[in-house]
Design a protein around this motif. Structure first.
Motif, mmCIF file in Angstrom:
data_model
loop_
_atom_site.group_PDB
_atom_site.id
_atom_site.type_symbol
_atom_site.label_atom_id
_atom_site.label_comp_id
_atom_site.label_asym_id
_atom_site.label_seq_id
_atom_site.Cartn_x
_atom_site.Cartn_y
_atom_site.Cartn_z
ATOM 1 N N ALA A 30 0.979 -1.189 0.108
ATOM 2 C CA ALA A 30 0.108 -0.048 0.004
ATOM 3 C C ALA A 30 0.875 1.271 0.054
ATOM 4 O O ALA A 30 0.434 2.119 -0.736
ATOM 5 N N MET A 31 1.694 1.268 0.919
ATOM 6 C CA MET A 31 2.787 2.569 1.029
ATOM 7 C C MET A 31 3.860 2.567 0.291
ATOM 8 O O MET A 31 4.481 3.533 -0.182
ATOM 9 N N GLY A 32 4.078 1.492 -0.616
ATOM 10 C CA GLY A 32 5.085 1.496 -1.802
ATOM 11 C C GLY A 32 6.629 1.318 -1.260
ATOM 12 O O GLY A 32 7.579 1.786 -2.042
ATOM 13 N N PHE A 33 6.793 0.789 0.161
ATOM 14 C CA PHE A 33 8.293 0.654 0.640
ATOM 15 C C PHE A 33 8.532 -0.622 0.107
ATOM 16 O O PHE A 33 7.966 -1.382 -0.605
ATOM 17 N N THR A 34 9.927 -0.898 -0.078
ATOM 18 C CA THR A 34 10.559 -2.151 -0.320
ATOM 19 C C THR A 34 11.180 -2.894 0.816
ATOM 20 O O THR A 34 12.052 -2.098 1.676
ATOM 21 N N PRO A 35 10.940 -4.017 0.985
ATOM 22 C CA PRO A 35 11.394 -4.831 2.260
ATOM 23 C C PRO A 35 12.867 -5.178 1.813
ATOM 24 O O PRO A 35 13.101 -5.825 0.664
ATOM 25 N N VAL A 36 13.657 -4.564 2.724
ATOM 26 C CA VAL A 36 15.087 -4.674 2.443
ATOM 27 C C VAL A 36 16.014 -5.700 3.249
ATOM 28 O O VAL A 36 16.812 -6.589 2.600
ATOM 29 N N ALA A 37 15.524 -5.867 4.553
ATOM 30 C CA ALA A 37 16.364 -6.730 5.433
ATOM 31 C C ALA A 37 15.252 -7.192 6.355
ATOM 32 O O ALA A 37 14.460 -6.619 6.882
ATOM 33 N N TYR A 38 15.841 -8.562 6.876
ATOM 34 C CA TYR A 38 15.049 -9.246 8.105
ATOM 35 C C TYR A 38 15.908 -9.557 9.093
ATOM 36 O O TYR A 38 16.896 -9.908 8.845
ATOM 37 N N ALA A 39 15.345 -9.479 10.460
ATOM 38 C CA ALA A 39 15.986 -10.033 11.524
ATOM 39 C C ALA A 39 15.008 -10.781 12.359
ATOM 40 O O ALA A 39 13.777 -10.541 12.256
ATOM 41 N N GLY A 40 15.478 -12.021 12.902
ATOM 42 C CA GLY A 40 14.537 -13.073 13.663
ATOM 43 C C GLY A 40 15.193 -14.158 13.843
ATOM 44 O O GLY A 40 16.329 -14.211 14.006
ATOM 45 N N SER A 157 11.684 -8.220 -8.774
ATOM 46 C CA SER A 157 12.017 -7.164 -9.826
ATOM 47 C C SER A 157 10.429 -6.492 -10.258
ATOM 48 O O SER A 157 10.533 -5.413 -10.928
ATOM 49 N N ASP A 158 9.504 -7.158 -9.958
ATOM 50 C CA ASP A 158 8.152 -6.377 -10.500
ATOM 51 C C ASP A 158 7.557 -5.403 -9.505
ATOM 52 O O ASP A 158 6.809 -4.610 -9.719
ATOM 53 N N HIS A 159 8.300 -5.414 -8.251
ATOM 54 C CA HIS A 159 8.018 -4.282 -7.153
ATOM 55 C C HIS A 159 8.170 -2.908 -7.732
ATOM 56 O O HIS A 159 9.453 -2.635 -7.841
ATOM 57 N N LYS A 160 7.478 -2.278 -8.008
ATOM 58 C CA LYS A 160 7.462 -0.804 -8.534
ATOM 59 C C LYS A 160 8.104 0.155 -7.666
ATOM 60 O O LYS A 160 8.824 1.110 -8.099
ATOM 61 N N GLY A 161 7.776 0.346 -6.153
ATOM 62 C CA GLY A 161 8.272 0.934 -5.406
ATOM 63 C C GLY A 161 7.352 2.380 -5.515
ATOM 64 O O GLY A 161 6.625 2.385 -6.323
#
Ligand code: FE2
Length: 363
Positions: A30-40, A157-161
């Motif tokens: 919805a907000m157009g952010f890109t998930p870049v990294a994960y911690a868990g 690669s489909d994620h527009k941002g």
């Protein structure tokens, strides 16, 4: 102007939320952010899950708990989903801490050092209003994009941002008569400069009112407006926030764009809900703000607000609260020279907010 600035700019805003995975999905789709990294657990972090989301220069960290007895779980139980940390990048943590200690008003925590593949990250925290903190982070000895403890998320690669570029300002709501002490905290404690004041004559409608002062640092690289409720005929929207958040906290983050019409059109298509503006707002808009580049009908269609000061004009719009409680929301802002926060729009905006407040029976 700050030749020896010991603070740089907002590094990231961290939210504590009920489900980091769902908040990440919302911020991506919805907000157009890109998930870049994960911690868990998969990256060796046992008590929490975090997603680092980026858009332009904006970094958000969305964190949830795995241990129900943790401070994160308690934070979410009390406040609902909300901002925990507005972290600030610093060129040299030793200098930053020494300077803040010399000012004598704020006691920073001890410096922590986290080592990772890219070197080391050194940080210390400063407590501010409510349960919020500013983690001061020194990345000068670290050369990776991904923070230590995180692993990169493969890019789709489909994620527009999205079209959002940077954090323009982060607004805090504090209790009645607490605005001035918190302004002093930033001005005397951390060398911020106060550069704007509104009182309840500026920001009031028939029903609710607030007071606001703005502090900035490093040529407005960091801008923190601070609001407190003021007396109106009915409950101030700041008081409603405090009642639901159960303490002072972050009310909104303003994200800047270089094309607000396209940004808002895209966000609406993706499901973001914005506050509506009364149609009558646009009737005398051009008399109030003068000539603007944008088409008035387009602004009206999207409910985009306009305000002018002696430096130029700005366009802004506010989302509805994005969680379950009527607390945190986003602002989208485009500055065309204007340095204001939309003083001229407050009345129009508050009338729109109060319509929502009345629907919840809180006016
Ligand atoms: Fe704002």
């Amino acid at each position: 102007m700050n030749q020896e600035a010991f603070l740089d700019s907002v590094s990231a805003v961290e939210f504590y939320v009920g489900s980091a995975r769902q908040w990440a999905f919302y911020h991506e789709k919805a907000m157009g952010f890109t998930p870049v990294a994960y911690a868990g657990p998969e990256t060796g972090v046992r008590d929490r899950v975090s997603y680092l989301m980026k858009q332009g220069k904006v970094s958000l960290i969305l964190t949830s708990f795995l241990d129900p007895n943790s401070g994160i779980a308690q934070h979410i139980k009390l406040h609902g989903d909300g901002v925990h940390d507005i972290s600030i990048k610093v060129p040299d943590i030793d200098v930053a801490i020494k300077t803040i200690e010399e000012r004598g008003l704020i006691k920073p925590s001890k410096i922590q050092e986290i080592k990772g593949e890219g070197g080391k990250v050194r940080s210390a925290a400063v407590k501010t209003y409510g349960e919020k903190i500013h983690t001061l982070v020194d990345y000068s000895s670290y050369d990776r994009e991904i923070p230590p403890g995180y692993e990169a998320i493969p890019q789709n690669s489909d994620h527009k941002g999205g079209r959002l570029k940077a954090i323009d300002h982060v607004v805090g709501n504090v209790e009645e008569n607490k605005m001035d002490p918190w302004v002093e905290f930033y001005v005397k404690g951390m060398d911020f400069r106060q550069f704007m004041t509104f009182d309840d004559k500026d920001i009031s409608t028939e029903y609710s009112a607030l007071k606001s002062k703005v502090v900035e640092y490093n040529d407005r690289k960091i801008v923190f407006p601070i609001n407190e409720p003021a007396l109106g005929l009915k409950k101030s929207q700041i008081q409603e926030y405090l009642d639901y958040y159960k303490s002072p906290g972050v009310q909104h983050i303003a994200l800047s764009t270089d094309n607000i019409v396209e940004a808002v059109s895209q966000l609406k298509k993706q499901g973001i809900e914005f506050l509506e503006t009364p149609a009558t707002y646009y009737d005398n808009l051009l008399d109030r703000v003068g000539k603007i580049d944008e088409d008035l009908d387009v602004l009206k269609r999207y409910s985009i607000l306009v305000d002018r000061d002696d430096k130029g004009y700005m366009l802004q719009i506010f989302t509805k609260p994005i969680g379950d409680r009527p607390t945190f929301f986003y602002e989208i802002i485009q500055r065309k020279g204007g340095t204001s926060f939309g003083k001229g729009n407050f009345k129009a905006l508050f009338e729109a907010i109060e319509r929502e407040q009345a629907k919840r029976g809180n006016l």
